[in-house]
Design an enzyme around this catalytic site. Structure first.
Site, PDB file in Angstrom:
ATOM      1  N   HIS A 194      97.667  40.236  70.689  1.00 15.83           N
ATOM      2  CA  HIS A 194      97.866  40.204  69.238  1.00 15.83           C
ATOM      3  C   HIS A 194      98.156  38.803  68.739  1.00 15.83           C
ATOM      4  CE1 HIS A 194      98.908  44.739  68.972  1.00 15.83           C
ATOM      5  NE2 HIS A 194      97.623  44.505  69.037  1.00 15.83           N
ATOM      6  N   ASP A 460      77.027  42.767  81.355  1.00 21.30           N
ATOM      7  CA  ASP A 460      76.826  43.592  82.537  1.00 21.30           C
ATOM      8  C   ASP A 460      75.591  43.157  83.313  1.00 21.30           C
ATOM      9  OD1 ASP A 460      78.877  45.494  82.997  1.00 21.30           O
ATOM     10  OD2 ASP A 460      78.329  46.476  81.119  1.00 21.30           O
TER      11      ASP A 460
END
Ligand code: PEP
Ligand code: MG
Length: 574
Positions: A194, A460
């Site tokens: 955050h 990927d």
């Protein structure tokens, strides 16, 4: 830590771009010590706890409001999430049960929060680590309220302040006045924490995870925060400061220049137009895409809708989420990827077994095709939302044509169901696939016959092509899109798409790689999907190249035999 010529350099994680030069203000952790006691009246103690929660909620709402005004709606939701967490019946009732057996509120809050923190930390996932950090923030602030300690007021710091803290919690960040804080350094946190998200939203340079920095610095120290490289320089010489100042001014100039690309087409210098989309994880992020001038959404990672819940989101919930994004996009394309669970993306309540090779195991479409309880609500929700915009369905991790055929069969079935329910949907909804596996590359010509579009997932694809776990630091030197094996795959897939007359996009990180973009233009990529913050920078690179120059470069690159040679040549050209 490096000592070069009198200046000391500390390394950390580059979490928010920019250069900050200023003086340190340490945000000290206040002692939260208290003496445990056994409450005389359990009822009174429960009232005391409830009052603390109510104070916490009030303060947090005020902070969220401040963040909303200063930064934006999305960032304020981080704090609103904390209110939801503390109002969660499971958390509250655990604390109350603990008080009912004779503990004081401080003990009950500490024990229960620590249990949740341990539980979240036990799951190897960035999102769960964030949850643990949020619970830690809630615990600290609830204890402060109970003990009666005032919160640190960051809003009072002087101009040119560099904030140094163990962790910069969302509640602390709420007080930051953007004009006064020129840098942030913390001891914990990564690129997706955050503090990093908020630092980027505030456009404050930040370096996180710098070991022991709170003890090493003192108030008033002069430092440079290099948010590009992830370095912090203590007591910089005048020469070094001048050098950094120059970098800083150059960056400001660059950002200003980027803004001139707002509202422009994405077109090469010699007139080849491509599409430039944004990647999102939540429907609200669609705002960001619009704000950053994305021309559509090339990847909506729906797993975040699932990860934020404790059970499978219902068809109605998912419909609302997809519809929200579609409406925000006002008719522009939005490619929604169906659930990509497994590998590094865990969803505990789906009860998937632990596997020795999760990336090679039960993942994405393999799971969905066997779990009607998961896939049916998602596909029906997508179809229903397709009536509200140009929603396209994308299948992840495809390895064979049967997978596409099976999805299309299911879509047909749900279309018939919706017909019988008189529910509107787009009868021509496009169904495309992600190209992420060597299998998909090698049969791209076959897959193209069954797909309305391709999107290359280089994150990927690089991992599977090179047989290298994308999260394993030991083999990270092999994880590069510049490997000839990966580049040839990309070229081949685009060629297959062209032959079949279907558009080919790219939604992996490589689509925003400035050095690689000329090659992608040369190969004929039709659509680039990048993080919203990279939209203008990508458009700038595309606008400055010609197809002719890109072809020449690609010709040279594709003759090279090693990743290093390719990287060197590509980087020389930017
Ligand atoms: C990819 O693999 O390139 C991709 C975009 O998917 P994810 O990063 O979500 O796995
Ligand atoms: Mg992927």
């Amino acid at each position: 830590m490096n000592d070069f010529g009198g200046e000391i350099m500390y390394k950390g994680i580059a979490a928010s771009d920019g250069i900050g030069i200023g003086r340190v203000v340490i945000i000290k952790e206040q002692s939260l010590s208290y003496t445990s006691y056994t409450p005389k009246s359990i009822e009174q103690e429960l009232i005391r706890f409830k009052q603390a929660v109510s104070d916490f909620t009030e303060k947090t709402m005020a902070m969220a409001e401040r963040i909303k005004n200063q930064i934006g709606q999305k960032e304020s939701e981080i704090l609103e999430g904390q209110i939801l967490m503390i109002s969660d019946p499971m958390v509250c009732s655990e604390i109350e049960s603990s008080i009912k057996v004779g503990k004081c509120s401080e003990d009950a809050v500490s024990t229960v929060c620590d249990t949740f923190i341990q539980m979240f930390l036990a799951i190897e996932d960035e999102m769960m680590k964030q949850r643990a950090s949020d619970i830690g923030d809630i615990k600290t602030r609830l204890l402060k309220i109970l003990i009666g300690i005032e919160e640190v007021d960051i809003s009072a710091v002087a101009p040119k302040t560099i904030l140094v803290a163990k962790d910069l919690t969302p509640s602390m960040t709420a007080g930051i006045i953007k004009e006064n804080v020129v840098g942030i350094i913390t001891e914990v946190g990564g690129k997706t924490s955050h503090s990093a998200i908020l630092a980027r939203a505030l456009e404050i340079p930040a370096v996180l995870s710098v070991q022991n920095i709170v003890a090493l610095f003192k108030d008033g120290d002069e430092v440079v925060v290099d948010g590009f490289e992830g370095s912090v320089i203590e007591n910089p010489s005048d020469d070094l400061k001048a050098q950094y100042l120059e970098n800083k001014l150059e960056f400001i100039k660059y950002k200003k220049e980027l803004s001139t690309y707002f509202g422009k087409k994405t077109i090469t210098a010699d007139g080849i137009e491509v599409e430039l989309f944004g990647n999102i994880g939540k429907p609200e992020d669609a705002f960001k895409v619009v704000e950053c001038d994305g021309e559509g959404i090339g990847l909506f990672r729906t797993e975040f809708l699932f990860m934020d819940k404790s059970s499978i989101p219902s068809e109605a919930e998912q419909f609302e989420a997809y519809k929200k994004a579609a409406v925000l996009l006002k008719g522009k394309t939005i490619i929604i990827r169906t659930l990509d669970v497994g590998g590094d993306k865990e969803i505990p309540y789906l009860d998937l077994e632990k596997e020795d090779n999760p990336f090679l195991g039960y993942r994405a479409i393999r799971v969905c095709l066997q779990r009607e309880d998961v896939y049916k609500p998602q596909l029906r929700a997508l179809l229903k939302a397709s009536a509200f915009g140009d929603i396209r369905i994308m299948i992840p991790m495809v390895t064979c044509v049967d997978e596409i055929r099976s999805v299309k069969k299911l879509v047909k079935k749900y279309m018939l169901e919706l017909d019988s329910e008189s529910v509107a949907y787009n009868k021509d909804v496009k169904i495309g696939i992600m190209i992420e596996t060597p299998a998909a590359v090698s049969i791209a010509d076959i897959l193209a016959k069954e797909s309305d579009f391709f999107s290359i997932g280089t994150n990927d694809l690089t991992q599977y092509m090179m047989a290298v776990d994308r999260g394993n630091a030991k083999v990270a030197y092999l994880y590069s899109t510049y490997n000839p094996a990966v580049l040839r795959s990309i070229k081949h897939v685009i060629e297959c798409g062209k032959k079949a007359s279907i558009p080919v996009g790219m939604c992996g990180e490589a689509a925003a790689d400035k050095a690689l973009i000329p090659l992608l233009i040369s190969f004929g990529l039709d659509e680039f999907s990048v993080s919203p913050a990279s939209v203008l920078a990508t458009r700038k690179v595309i606008s400055e190249i010609t197809k002719e120059a890109a072809d020449k470069l690609a010709g040279e690159v594709m003759k090279l035999e090693t990743e290093q040679e390719i990287a060197e040549l590509l980087r020389k050209h930017i």
